[in-house]
Design an enzyme around this catalytic site. Structure first.
Site, PDB file in Angstrom:
ATOM      1  N   ASP A  33     -28.301  54.586  35.723  1.00 39.31           N
ATOM      2  CA  ASP A  33     -27.236  54.199  36.495  1.00 39.31           C
ATOM      3  C   ASP A  33     -27.370  54.428  37.814  1.00 39.31           C
ATOM      4  O   ASP A  33     -26.551  54.644  38.632  1.00 39.31           O
ATOM      5  CB  ASP A  33     -26.001  54.841  35.993  1.00 39.31           C
ATOM      6  N   GLU A 203     -19.607  47.340  30.921  1.00 39.07           N
ATOM      7  CA  GLU A 203     -19.516  48.294  31.543  1.00 39.07           C
ATOM      8  C   GLU A 203     -20.339  48.046  33.137  1.00 39.07           C
ATOM      9  O   GLU A 203     -20.832  46.919  33.074  1.00 39.07           O
ATOM     10  CB  GLU A 203     -20.085  49.589  31.130  1.00 39.07           C
TER      11      GLU A 203
END
Length: 321
Positions: A33, A203
């Site tokens: 991420d 997401e």
């Protein structure tokens, strides 16, 4: 013209630096991420520490002058300095404002509005921290429009407004931040949380503006699987509507799988773009075995993002001015 041996050596080192490749992954360790920012003439990457949720309670950061040579800054934010955060801290988002650096993060993986957790914000005087909790509570601690409060991205519009785009469980919200990041301001229609979920959204949203158009990017597929990938849409407003255009980042089974949850570097001096993302080594199926990589990102004449070729070589050195 006569050159001294010292000058020749210096020139040779400069050429070597320019020609060097970063190699993917760009630094060792299990990280995911990645948030990409340029602060104080340095490239910065703030990733999730890819561990079990119970152990995922701190963040490291990495800085580089040229995208090739990276320095690790350990524990720039730690759950010890966020009283309400107990596990699963992930997906940083960073902004610099008025001489301070703000670190937005998700914590605790809340499953309903009764759980304590969500999206928090910390502050520091330097990009490398140490960061301390700003509010003493989550900035967003409840579900709105079905969006789990995780995977936040903070976008500064050209008019100076700051927006937070976030959401798991297949829903993406946008909200305007108060100027001091202490809470959520009202949108023009009086609401606070507007759903902007595009087709196939899962997401990991990311937003930027280019040539008057707003780009929303996000991750599709399952984060533990090989089909994890990145798609995008364009709109005339940060509030959308965003219609999916297509997928631009995905696995190459010969190089790596599960390529997703990304951010971007934009070097304004020459309008160069890079996509920073995580992926999985070939054959490694452990859920948290993810590594950070960088590859070039480009646009066609219509402003559409071209499919990204993932590589093992990575990018060449690109020193900042």
């Amino acid at each position: 013209m006569r050159f001294t041996s010292k000058a020749i050596v210096s020139a040779s080192l400069a050429v070597a630096s320019i020609m060097a490749h970063a190699g993917n992954p760009v630094f060792p360790g299990w990280y995911a991420d990645p948030e990409a920012q340029i602060f104080e003439h340095q490239y910065w990457i703030y990733p999730t520490t890819s561990e079990r949720y119970a152990d995922q309670t701190y963040f490291d950061a990495f800085s580089s002058p040229d995208l090739v040579h990276w320095t690790r800054h350990a524990h720039v934010l730690d759950a010890a300095h966020v009283a309400w955060a107990k596990k699963a801290m992930w997906a940083p988002a960073l902004v610099a404002k008025d001489g301070k650096f703000y670190f937005f993060f998700g914590a605790n993986d809340i499953q309903n509005d009764k759980d304590l957790g969500g999206i928090g914000v910390a502050v520091a005087d330097r990009p490398q921290g140490p960061y301390r909790d700003l509010l003493g509570k989550p900035l967003i601690g409840a579900f709105h429009n079905g969006a789990q409060p995780i995977d936040q991205f903070v976008f500064k519009d050209s008019d100076g407004a700051y927006y937070i785009i976030y959401g798991g469980w297949g829903h993406a919200n946008i909200a305007r931040l108060k100027d001091d990041f202490s809470g959520i301001a009202n949108l023009p229609d009086g609401s606070q949380f507007k759903e902007i979920t595009p087709q196939n959204y899962v997401e990991g949203p990311c937003m930027f503006k280019r040539n008057g158009k707003y780009y929303l990017m996000w991750s599709e597929g399952g984060w533990t699987g090989p089909d994890y990938s990145v798609a995008y849409a364009m709109a005339d407003s940060p509030l959308g509507p965003f219609e999916r255009i297509g997928k631009i980042l995905q696995q190459d089974p010969a190089i790596a799988t599960g390529a997703g949850h990304h951010s971007v570097f934009h070097v304004e001096k020459d309008d160069t773009w890079y996509i920073v993302y995580h992926r999985r080594p070939i054959g490694d199926t452990a859920a948290n075995h993810r590594v950070v990589s960088i590859d070039r990102m480009a646009f066609d004449a219509r402003g559409h993002i071209l499919p990204v070729k993932i590589t093992n070589e990575g990018v060449t050195a690109h020193p900042l001015p």
